[in-house]
Design a protein around this motif. Structure first.
Motif, PDB file in Angstrom:
ATOM      1  N   ASN A  41      36.498  48.296  36.797  1.00  0.00           N
ATOM      2  CA  ASN A  41      37.605  47.536  36.228  1.00  0.00           C
ATOM      3  C   ASN A  41      38.820  48.448  36.184  1.00  0.00           C
ATOM      4  O   ASN A  41      38.783  49.517  35.589  1.00  0.00           O
ATOM      5  N   SER A  44      43.288  45.497  32.734  1.00  0.00           N
ATOM      6  CA  SER A  44      42.982  44.323  31.920  1.00  0.00           C
ATOM      7  C   SER A  44      44.230  43.905  31.166  1.00  0.00           C
ATOM      8  O   SER A  44      44.985  44.750  30.694  1.00  0.00           O
ATOM      9  N   ILE A  52      42.415  38.773  31.607  1.00  0.00           N
ATOM     10  CA  ILE A  52      42.308  38.870  33.060  1.00  0.00           C
ATOM     11  C   ILE A  52      41.982  40.319  33.393  1.00  0.00           C
ATOM     12  O   ILE A  52      42.657  41.239  32.926  1.00  0.00           O
ATOM     13  N   VAL A  54      41.187  42.922  36.623  1.00  0.00           N
ATOM     14  CA  VAL A  54      41.202  43.123  38.072  1.00  0.00           C
ATOM     15  C   VAL A  54      40.566  44.462  38.381  1.00  0.00           C
ATOM     16  O   VAL A  54      40.610  45.398  37.587  1.00  0.00           O
ATOM     17  N   ARG A  71      37.612  43.395  46.419  1.00  0.00           N
ATOM     18  CA  ARG A  71      38.519  43.298  45.274  1.00  0.00           C
ATOM     19  C   ARG A  71      38.053  42.120  44.436  1.00  0.00           C
ATOM     20  O   ARG A  71      37.502  41.150  44.959  1.00  0.00           O
ATOM     21  N   THR A  73      38.937  39.590  40.756  1.00  0.00           N
ATOM     22  CA  THR A  73      39.716  39.173  39.593  1.00  0.00           C
ATOM     23  C   THR A  73      38.790  38.322  38.738  1.00  0.00           C
ATOM     24  O   THR A  73      38.199  37.366  39.235  1.00  0.00           O
ATOM     25  N   ASN A  74      38.653  38.675  37.488  1.00  0.00           N
ATOM     26  CA  ASN A  74      37.824  37.923  36.546  1.00  0.00           C
ATOM     27  C   ASN A  74      38.705  37.386  35.428  1.00  0.00           C
ATOM     28  O   ASN A  74      39.552  38.108  34.906  1.00  0.00           O
ATOM     29  N   VAL A  75      38.500  36.134  35.052  1.00  0.00           N
ATOM     30  CA  VAL A  75      39.200  35.521  33.932  1.00  0.00           C
ATOM     31  C   VAL A  75      38.173  35.246  32.836  1.00  0.00           C
ATOM     32  O   VAL A  75      37.136  34.645  33.092  1.00  0.00           O
ATOM     33  N   GLN A  90      36.024  33.670  38.639  1.00  0.00           N
ATOM     34  CA  GLN A  90      36.044  34.943  39.337  1.00  0.00           C
ATOM     35  C   GLN A  90      36.463  34.706  40.784  1.00  0.00           C
ATOM     36  O   GLN A  90      36.066  33.720  41.383  1.00  0.00           O
ATOM     37  N   GLN A  91      37.268  35.605  41.285  1.00  0.00           N
ATOM     38  CA  GLN A  91      37.583  35.589  42.726  1.00  0.00           C
ATOM     39  C   GLN A  91      37.203  36.953  43.281  1.00  0.00           C
ATOM     40  O   GLN A  91      37.514  37.990  42.712  1.00  0.00           O
TER      41      GLN A  91
END
Length: 96
Positions: A41, A44, A52, A54, A71, A73-75, A90-91
Motif C-alpha cells: 500500500n 491512503s 481509498i 492505492v 497496480r 486501487t481499493n475503496v 477494487q481495480q
C-alpha cells in the motif's frame, strides 16, 4: 467472505472482467488455488466513511521470471454500526 465485504463489492480484475461477490466466492468454494501475492500500500486517503488505498502487488508465478507486477486501487467503506472498514471495490491492472 461475505461478512468481510460490502454486499455491493465489485472487482475490475486484470483480465478486464468485472466480478461481484458471487464470482469471487465460487472459486474459493471450489478450492481453486490462487498465486501468492505480495501487496504494497503506497498511499491512503480518508474522507468521512470512505477510504481509498492505492499501491502495487507482485503476483507469484511458477518461476521468478513469471512474476507479474500489478497496480491496484481499493475503496473501503466504514459501516455505520460497529465502525468496521469493509472493502467495497477494487481495480487491478497489469504492468507490462
Amino acid at each position: 467472505m461475505l461478512h468481510v465485504r460490502t454486499k455491493d463489492y465489485i472487482v475490475n480484475n486484470p483480465n478486464g472482467k468485472i466480478s461481484g461477490v458471487a464470482d469471487i466466492i465460487a472459486p474459493i468454494r471450489n478450492a481453486q488455488k490462487f498465486p501468492e501475492v505480495e501487496r504494497t500500500n503506497e498511499k491512503s486517503t480518508f474522507n468521512h466513511n470512505l477510504a481509498i488505498v492505492v499501491g502495487s502487488q507482485m503476483a507469484a508465478g511458477s518461476t521468478q521470471q513469471d512474476r507479474v507486477k500489478r497496480r491496484l486501487t481499493n475503496v473501503w467503506i466504514r459501516r455505520k454500526q460497529g465502525g468496521n472498514w469493509l472493502p467495497d471495490n477494487q481495480q487491478i491492472q497489469w504492468l507490462r
